[in-house]
Design a protein around this motif. Sequence first.
Motif, PDB file in Angstrom:
ATOM      1  N   ILE A  88     -16.548 -18.333  39.136  1.00 27.78           N
ATOM      2  CA  ILE A  88     -17.343 -19.487  38.719  1.00 27.78           C
ATOM      3  C   ILE A  88     -16.721 -20.058  37.453  1.00 27.78           C
ATOM      4  O   ILE A  88     -16.448 -19.333  36.497  1.00 27.78           O
ATOM      5  CB  ILE A  88     -18.810 -19.087  38.444  1.00 27.78           C
ATOM      6  CG1 ILE A  88     -19.434 -18.422  39.665  1.00 27.78           C
ATOM      7  CG2 ILE A  88     -19.605 -20.289  37.984  1.00 27.78           C
ATOM      8  CD1 ILE A  88     -19.516 -19.280  40.899  1.00 27.78           C
ATOM      9  N   TYR A 133     -27.037 -21.326  43.954  1.00 34.00           N
ATOM     10  CA  TYR A 133     -26.774 -21.946  42.661  1.00 34.00           C
ATOM     11  C   TYR A 133     -27.545 -23.258  42.563  1.00 34.00           C
ATOM     12  O   TYR A 133     -27.905 -23.861  43.568  1.00 34.00           O
ATOM     13  CB  TYR A 133     -25.279 -22.158  42.414  1.00 34.00           C
ATOM     14  CG  TYR A 133     -24.478 -22.694  43.576  1.00 34.00           C
ATOM     15  CD1 TYR A 133     -24.145 -24.039  43.632  1.00 34.00           C
ATOM     16  CD2 TYR A 133     -24.037 -21.852  44.589  1.00 34.00           C
ATOM     17  CE1 TYR A 133     -23.386 -24.528  44.676  1.00 34.00           C
ATOM     18  CE2 TYR A 133     -23.287 -22.339  45.644  1.00 34.00           C
ATOM     19  CZ  TYR A 133     -22.955 -23.678  45.684  1.00 34.00           C
ATOM     20  OH  TYR A 133     -22.211 -24.177  46.718  1.00 34.00           O
ATOM     21  N   LYS A 171     -19.271 -24.051  34.103  1.00 34.25           N
ATOM     22  CA  LYS A 171     -20.702 -23.802  34.262  1.00 34.25           C
ATOM     23  C   LYS A 171     -21.546 -24.471  33.174  1.00 34.25           C
ATOM     24  O   LYS A 171     -22.757 -24.415  33.202  1.00 34.25           O
ATOM     25  CB  LYS A 171     -20.943 -22.284  34.256  1.00 34.25           C
ATOM     26  CG  LYS A 171     -22.304 -21.889  34.704  1.00 34.25           C
ATOM     27  CD  LYS A 171     -22.435 -20.382  34.752  1.00 34.25           C
ATOM     28  CE  LYS A 171     -23.867 -20.009  35.016  1.00 34.25           C
ATOM     29  NZ  LYS A 171     -24.073 -18.581  35.027  1.00 34.25           N
TER      30      LYS A 171
END
Length: 143
Positions: A128, A97, A131
């Motif tokens: 996740i 990431y 974001k």
Amino acid sequence: MEKIKKISKLFFVIALIFAMNVSTSTKASEIPVAPEDFGQPIEVNVYEEDDGSIVTEKIYFVPDEDSDGISLHSSSGKGWYKNEKEHTWGSGTVMKYYAQGYFVWKDGTVSVSKPSSGVSNVPGSVTISNKKTETGTGKYAGI
């Protein structure tokens, strides 16, 4: 559960870097295109998480062509910054990431434009969150 908390914290920190509540003053026409290759990292950190997984963090900085001799530690400057991590889980899965953006800083003010982020190879047991990346301007005590 600990893995999910750590991933959530990471994306929260990334969001904080980019979300500084005030729109940026750098004009889009003045911002160079992000480099395809950020070159060699300026810093590499490897550490073990509480669950035994290994994280390799790489930090990149590509100053503007007209910014002769600046670094992230200069009192003013501008350029592309990228933070990239590889998280090797106990299962052997390697999740990658990153977050990147174009930073301009001077006199205690920093702005970020053209932010982007991404994540790949996420194990099924990981969620996740947070974001979102944003542009913004804010104050800093030092870089």
